[in-house]
Write an enzyme that holds these catalytic residues in place. Structure first.
Site, PDB file in Angstrom:
ATOM      1  N   GLY A 183      -0.198  -1.152  92.297  1.00  0.00           N
ATOM      2  CA  GLY A 183       0.883  -1.884  91.627  1.00  0.00           C
ATOM      3  C   GLY A 183       2.260  -1.404  92.056  1.00  0.00           C
ATOM      4  O   GLY A 183       3.146  -2.211  92.369  1.00  0.00           O
ATOM      5  N   CYS A 200       1.521   8.057  82.942  1.00  0.00           N
ATOM      6  CA  CYS A 200       1.460   7.106  81.825  1.00  0.00           C
ATOM      7  C   CYS A 200       0.963   7.860  80.596  1.00  0.00           C
ATOM      8  O   CYS A 200       0.035   7.437  79.923  1.00  0.00           O
ATOM      9  CB  CYS A 200       0.597   5.895  82.151  1.00  0.00           C
ATOM     10  SG  CYS A 200      -1.106   6.281  82.539  1.00  0.00           S
TER      11      CYS A 200
HETATM   12  C1  LIG Z   1      -2.178   6.738  87.889  1.00  0.00           C
HETATM   13  S1  LIG Z   1      -3.218   6.283  89.172  1.00  0.00           S
HETATM   14  C2  LIG Z   1      -2.062   5.606  90.319  1.00  0.00           C
HETATM   15  C3  LIG Z   1      -1.632   4.196  89.982  1.00  0.00           C
HETATM   16  C4  LIG Z   1      -0.885   3.534  91.132  1.00  0.00           C
HETATM   17  N1  LIG Z   1       0.261   4.304  91.563  1.00  0.00           N
HETATM   18  C5  LIG Z   1      -0.420   2.131  90.800  1.00  0.00           C
HETATM   19  O1  LIG Z   1       0.741   1.914  90.496  1.00  0.00           O
HETATM   20  O2  LIG Z   1      -1.238   1.204  90.864  1.00  0.00           O
HETATM   21  C6  LIG Z   1      -3.587   7.833  89.918  1.00  0.00           C
HETATM   22  C7  LIG Z   1      -4.368   7.736  91.208  1.00  0.00           C
HETATM   23  O3  LIG Z   1      -4.368   9.043  91.798  1.00  0.00           O
HETATM   24  C8  LIG Z   1      -5.529   9.178  92.577  1.00  0.00           C
HETATM   25  N2  LIG Z   1      -5.678  10.616  92.874  1.00  0.00           N
HETATM   26  C9  LIG Z   1      -6.049  11.612  92.044  1.00  0.00           C
HETATM   27  N3  LIG Z   1      -5.995  12.796  92.667  1.00  0.00           N
HETATM   28  C10 LIG Z   1      -5.581  12.555  93.934  1.00  0.00           C
HETATM   29  C11 LIG Z   1      -5.330  13.365  95.075  1.00  0.00           C
HETATM   30  N4  LIG Z   1      -5.517  14.684  95.036  1.00  0.00           N
HETATM   31  N5  LIG Z   1      -4.919  12.767  96.212  1.00  0.00           N
HETATM   32  C12 LIG Z   1      -4.756  11.419  96.270  1.00  0.00           C
HETATM   33  N6  LIG Z   1      -4.973  10.603  95.221  1.00  0.00           N
HETATM   34  C13 LIG Z   1      -5.373  11.161  94.067  1.00  0.00           C
HETATM   35  C14 LIG Z   1      -6.601   8.550  91.699  1.00  0.00           C
HETATM   36  O4  LIG Z   1      -7.700   8.163  92.486  1.00  0.00           O
HETATM   37  C15 LIG Z   1      -5.844   7.371  91.088  1.00  0.00           C
HETATM   38  O5  LIG Z   1      -6.088   6.197  91.828  1.00  0.00           O
END
Ligand SMILES: C[S@@+](CC[C@H](N)C(=O)[O-])C[C@H]1O[C@@H](n2cnc3c(N)ncnc32)[C@H](O)[C@@H]1O
Length: 512
Positions: free
Chosen positions: A309, A449
């Site tokens: 998003g 969030c």
């Molecule tokens: C809050 S969501 C992100 C939402 C996204 N920014 C959006 O606006 O649609 C957090 C994301 O971080 C990813 N994530 C968690 N640890 C991570 C890491 N060490 N490296 C890369 N991605 C990671 C998860 O898979 C998840 O998709």
């Protein structure tokens, strides 16, 4: 009825309740609420729209109000809810939920169908007990028309957590920050159905055009204060009642078009969706890319990008000119980024499956890695091709989600102080990458969030102490973001103040 290998009640009124009861059993066994609901909707394939909405409401409602419902079982039965057999406990929860929270179901119907369901589920011997307990609740209600208030007289944390059905530790964190009156407002706010907000894709259209198209299709939308390209859908009764929005936190998932009538499929039928005119994104999530303020031609890294998003919003703000590296360690979630990129027709986003902390790369076979690197549109694997320095970095880190409890019925029960402690370590590691990735003079935005201080302000203070060449850069007074800024210079959005998801975001600048 399409359910395979099982007998279903002949009485129509029981079928939806039986489906909900089956889902509650799955959730009790560890399934996620939305996954359990999807499963029963598929199993009970012949349910009509009204029944599907009732199943959705019963499953999400009972899950959300679990503690309040069990409190009533504790008070009305000689054995506590935890001591009751799980099958009986779920039947009682279903019956009580209808009596307490669903005005449109007559009390007699709620009691009778629960008693019949008990018999159907092989608990004939206990049907008298079910009947007695539900009627016991009705007697209490006759004495006190708002029986929820009968838990008054307890310590504030117990009173609020029992009344509104939260774990004590979550309520205590809010009491510490907000005091009792505001915590009560917040508890109530998260028990309301969520809204659906849209972000207009300014690369192909404008807000006026989208509003006109939706209004012409009979879908009421309103602009959102302070947000130039946001629209809020009015409650869409008839398409899933209040629970329409339960699982639409982001884009409809293209793999879930057979999902229950919870709105995901419906959203994709609205005017302009297929043409990429707009995307589903909560108002507070739209503030994040505005705070990052990316410029055309820049190099931007979105280190936790899926489902995409904010990466898509960044691309729009950059006129789709420049490089956006959308990294996520979950390959399955990157597919959603790919869907959004395709639907919105974006060219500046490159997807990368990798661990942004620089830790061990995901398990990808050499062959898969080669295939992906050859593909122009699919994700590449590993950080090797990602630039070593960028102009702007977005760290939209994984978090407890305590600002979006209204969107996931079971979220409040899944997080614990221990799970949060693990997240804090990951958040710290991800934020530390800012120092390696952002060029001197460049910018990082850290966002969550959640409205939980250890994942927000505490992380930032700790980072700034260890990295004195970084500083908070608050939005300027003429910025649309200015109304949301706190004295610390970051944005902390309490949902009951702003009528949007709870979010935290801060812009940090590295000294030149
Ligand atoms: C809050 S969501 C992100 C939402 C996204 N920014 C959006 O606006 O649609 C957090 C994301 O971080 C990813 N994530 C968690 N640890 C991570 C890491 N060490 N490296 C890369 N991605 C990671 C998860 O898979 C998840 O998709």
């Amino acid at each position: 009825m399409a359910m395979q290998g099982a007998t279903l009640p002949k009485n129509r009124a029981l079928v939806a309740r039986h489906a909900a009861f089956t889902a509650l059993g799955m959730i009790e066994a560890g399934a996620y609420a939305d996954a359990a609901l999807d499963r029963v909707m598929r199993q009970y394939g012949d349910l009509d729209g009204r029944d599907r909405r009732l199943v959705t409401e019963l499953v999400y409602g009972c899950t959300r109000q679990l503690r309040a419902l069990d409190g009533w079982i504790d008070r009305l039965a000689t054995r506590s809810a935890q001591e009751q057999p799980p099958t009986l406990r779920n039947l009682l929860r279903l019956g009580l939920y209808q009596l307490i929270y669903l005005d449109r179901i007559p009390d007699s119907a709620a009691v009778d169908t629960t008693v019949e369901l008990a018999k159907f589920c092989g608990l004939k011997g206990l049907s008298g007990f079910v009947n007695g307990l539900l009627r016991g609740y009705l007697r209490q209600k006759a004495k006190n028309p708002n029986p929820l208030t009968s838990v008054a007289g307890l310590e504030p944390v117990e009173r609020l957590a029992q009344t509104y059905s939260y774990p004590n530790w979550i309520v205590q964190t809010w009491l510490d920050r907000l005091g009792e009156a505001e915590t009560e407002q917040l508890c109530q706010w998260f028990d309301q159905p969520p809204t659906i907000d849209l972000r207009v894709n300014t690369l192909v259209t404008d807000q006026e055009t989208v509003m006109a198209a939706l209004t012409a299709a009979g879908v009421a939308v309103t602009p959102i204060d302070h947000l130039p390209n946001a629209l809020r859908l009015a409650a869409q009764r008839g398409h899933g009642d209040d629970f329409l929005t339960e699982t639409i936190a982001t884009e409809p998932d293209s793999r879930s078009t057979n999902a229950p009538d919870n709105g995901r499929a419906w959203i994709a039928t609205l005017p302009g969706y297929g043409a990429g005119w707009w995307t589903v994104q909560d108002a507070s999530a739209q503030l994040v890319a505005l705070l990052l303020d990316p410029q055309p031609g820049e190099t931007v890294i979105d280190a936790c990008a899926a489902p995409g998003g904010k990466a898509a919003h960044i691309a729009a703000l950059m006129q789709d000119q420049g490089q956006i590296w959308a990294i996520d360690r979950a390959g399955s979630r990157l597919r959603k980024v790919q869907d959004t990129v395709r639907r919105l027709g974006l060219r500046s986003i490159r997807m990368v499956e990798a661990d942004s902390t620089g830790g061990k790369a995901p398990l990808v076979t050499a062959a898969r890695k080669r295939d992906r690197s050859r593909s122009k549109s699919g994700p590449i694997s590993g950080l090797e091709e990602v630039p070593t320095q960028c102009d702007r970095l977005l760290l939209d880190v994984p978090c407890s989600g305590l600002g979006t409890l209204h969107r996931r019925a079971d979220a409040r029960w899944r997080q614990t102080p221990e799970t949060v402690a693990q997240l804090v370590q990951i958040q710290r590691d991800l934020l530390d990458r800012a120092d390696a990735w952002v060029r001197p003079g460049g910018v990082a935005v850290y966002a969550t969030c959640t409205v939980h201080e250890p994942e927000n302000g505490a992380i930032i203070r700790d980072f700034l102490q260890r990295h004195p060449h970084w500083a908070i850069e608050p939005p300027t007074p003429d910025s649309p973001l200015a109304p949301f800024v706190t004295a610390a210079g970051w944005l902390e959005l309490w949902p009951h103040h702003w009528q949007m998801d709870g979010f935290f975001m801060v812009k940090l600048r590295r000294q030149p």
